[in-house]
Design an enzyme around this catalytic site. Sequence first.
Site, PDB file in Angstrom:
ATOM      1  N   GLU A  64     -13.045 -24.876   7.755  1.00  0.00           N
ATOM      2  CA  GLU A  64     -14.121 -25.514   7.145  1.00  0.00           C
ATOM      3  C   GLU A  64     -14.615 -26.074   8.339  1.00  0.00           C
ATOM      4  O   GLU A  64     -15.753 -25.990   8.571  1.00  0.00           O
ATOM      5  CB  GLU A  64     -13.601 -26.438   6.251  1.00  0.00           C
ATOM      6  CG  GLU A  64     -14.692 -27.940   5.810  1.00  0.00           C
ATOM      7  CD  GLU A  64     -14.248 -28.361   4.652  1.00  0.00           C
ATOM      8  OE1 GLU A  64     -15.186 -29.100   4.427  1.00  0.00           O
ATOM      9  OE2 GLU A  64     -14.150 -27.591   3.534  1.00  0.00           O
ATOM     10  N   GLY A  84     -19.384 -29.358   3.198  1.00  0.00           N
ATOM     11  CA  GLY A  84     -18.387 -28.475   3.358  1.00  0.00           C
ATOM     12  C   GLY A  84     -18.733 -28.551   1.153  1.00  0.00           C
ATOM     13  O   GLY A  84     -18.525 -30.228   0.617  1.00  0.00           O
ATOM     14  N   HIS A  91      -4.011 -16.448   3.295  1.00  0.00           N
ATOM     15  CA  HIS A  91      -3.304 -16.325   3.593  1.00  0.00           C
ATOM     16  C   HIS A  91      -2.625 -15.530   4.024  1.00  0.00           C
ATOM     17  O   HIS A  91      -1.294 -14.770   3.217  1.00  0.00           O
ATOM     18  CB  HIS A  91      -2.292 -17.373   3.857  1.00  0.00           C
ATOM     19  CG  HIS A  91      -2.559 -19.079   3.058  1.00  0.00           C
ATOM     20  ND1 HIS A  91      -3.706 -19.908   4.182  1.00  0.00           N
ATOM     21  CD2 HIS A  91      -3.218 -19.714   2.151  1.00  0.00           C
ATOM     22  CE1 HIS A  91      -4.170 -20.998   3.857  1.00  0.00           C
ATOM     23  NE2 HIS A  91      -4.149 -21.100   2.223  1.00  0.00           N
ATOM     24  N   ARG A  93      -0.879 -13.791   7.200  1.00  0.00           N
ATOM     25  CA  ARG A  93       0.732 -13.895   7.543  1.00  0.00           C
ATOM     26  C   ARG A  93       1.295 -14.965   7.778  1.00  0.00           C
ATOM     27  O   ARG A  93       0.152 -16.198   8.402  1.00  0.00           O
ATOM     28  CB  ARG A  93       1.384 -12.875   8.568  1.00  0.00           C
ATOM     29  CG  ARG A  93       0.182 -13.039  10.314  1.00  0.00           C
ATOM     30  CD  ARG A  93       0.769 -12.032  11.474  1.00  0.00           C
ATOM     31  NE  ARG A  93       1.154 -10.777  10.958  1.00  0.00           N
ATOM     32  CZ  ARG A  93       0.472  -9.968  10.416  1.00  0.00           C
ATOM     33  NH1 ARG A  93      -0.714 -10.431  10.500  1.00  0.00           N
ATOM     34  NH2 ARG A  93       0.405  -8.742   9.904  1.00  0.00           N
ATOM     35  N   HIS A 108     -24.737 -16.056   6.430  1.00  0.00           N
ATOM     36  CA  HIS A 108     -26.113 -16.563   5.264  1.00  0.00           C
ATOM     37  C   HIS A 108     -26.641 -17.792   5.832  1.00  0.00           C
ATOM     38  O   HIS A 108     -26.329 -18.697   6.337  1.00  0.00           O
ATOM     39  CB  HIS A 108     -26.273 -16.616   4.210  1.00  0.00           C
ATOM     40  CG  HIS A 108     -27.067 -17.851   3.138  1.00  0.00           C
ATOM     41  ND1 HIS A 108     -28.329 -17.120   2.727  1.00  0.00           N
ATOM     42  CD2 HIS A 108     -27.062 -18.764   2.730  1.00  0.00           C
ATOM     43  CE1 HIS A 108     -28.877 -17.591   2.274  1.00  0.00           C
ATOM     44  NE2 HIS A 108     -28.452 -19.175   2.078  1.00  0.00           N
ATOM     45  N   GLY A 110     -29.465 -20.064   5.131  1.00  0.00           N
ATOM     46  CA  GLY A 110     -30.415 -20.519   4.020  1.00  0.00           C
ATOM     47  C   GLY A 110     -30.839 -22.048   4.844  1.00  0.00           C
ATOM     48  O   GLY A 110     -30.009 -22.859   5.290  1.00  0.00           O
TER      49      GLY A 110
END
Length: 142
Positions: A64, A84, A91, A93, A108, A110
């Site tokens: 994030e 966010g 996940h 490994r 994208h 925008g």
Amino acid sequence: MKQSLDNPFMLGEDVAYEQTMFGALGMRIIECTPERVVATMPIGPASRQYFGVLHGGASVALAETVASVGTYDLIDKDKQMAVGMEINANHIRPKRDGVVTAVGTPLHKGRTTMVWDIKISDEEGKLVCVSRCTVGIIPKAR
């Protein structure tokens, strides 16, 4: 370091930086362009889960961060903020120590949202986590 960020807080080494999740987990932005953001994070006590491997939440925080920094770099920083909205992660490994590297690319770009693909790998290039993050672009409060 290749970067276009003009907000020193995002890359700084000061007390304010260290008191954020970014600082607490030791994240570093090492590249930021309109087409790619790269960040690293060491694996240590702050980023491990109870069984001694990289915590999925730490991977998500790194993902994030990459998406938010990438979006922030592309917006009007005087009038807008990047926040966010949604994130998912697979996940792949476990990783016990060393450093992971996240590479984010925009899927994208925008006017009100951006969607990023983030791949987190270990030092050998082995995939540790894949994530997709949607970042909202909102007006700054006046």
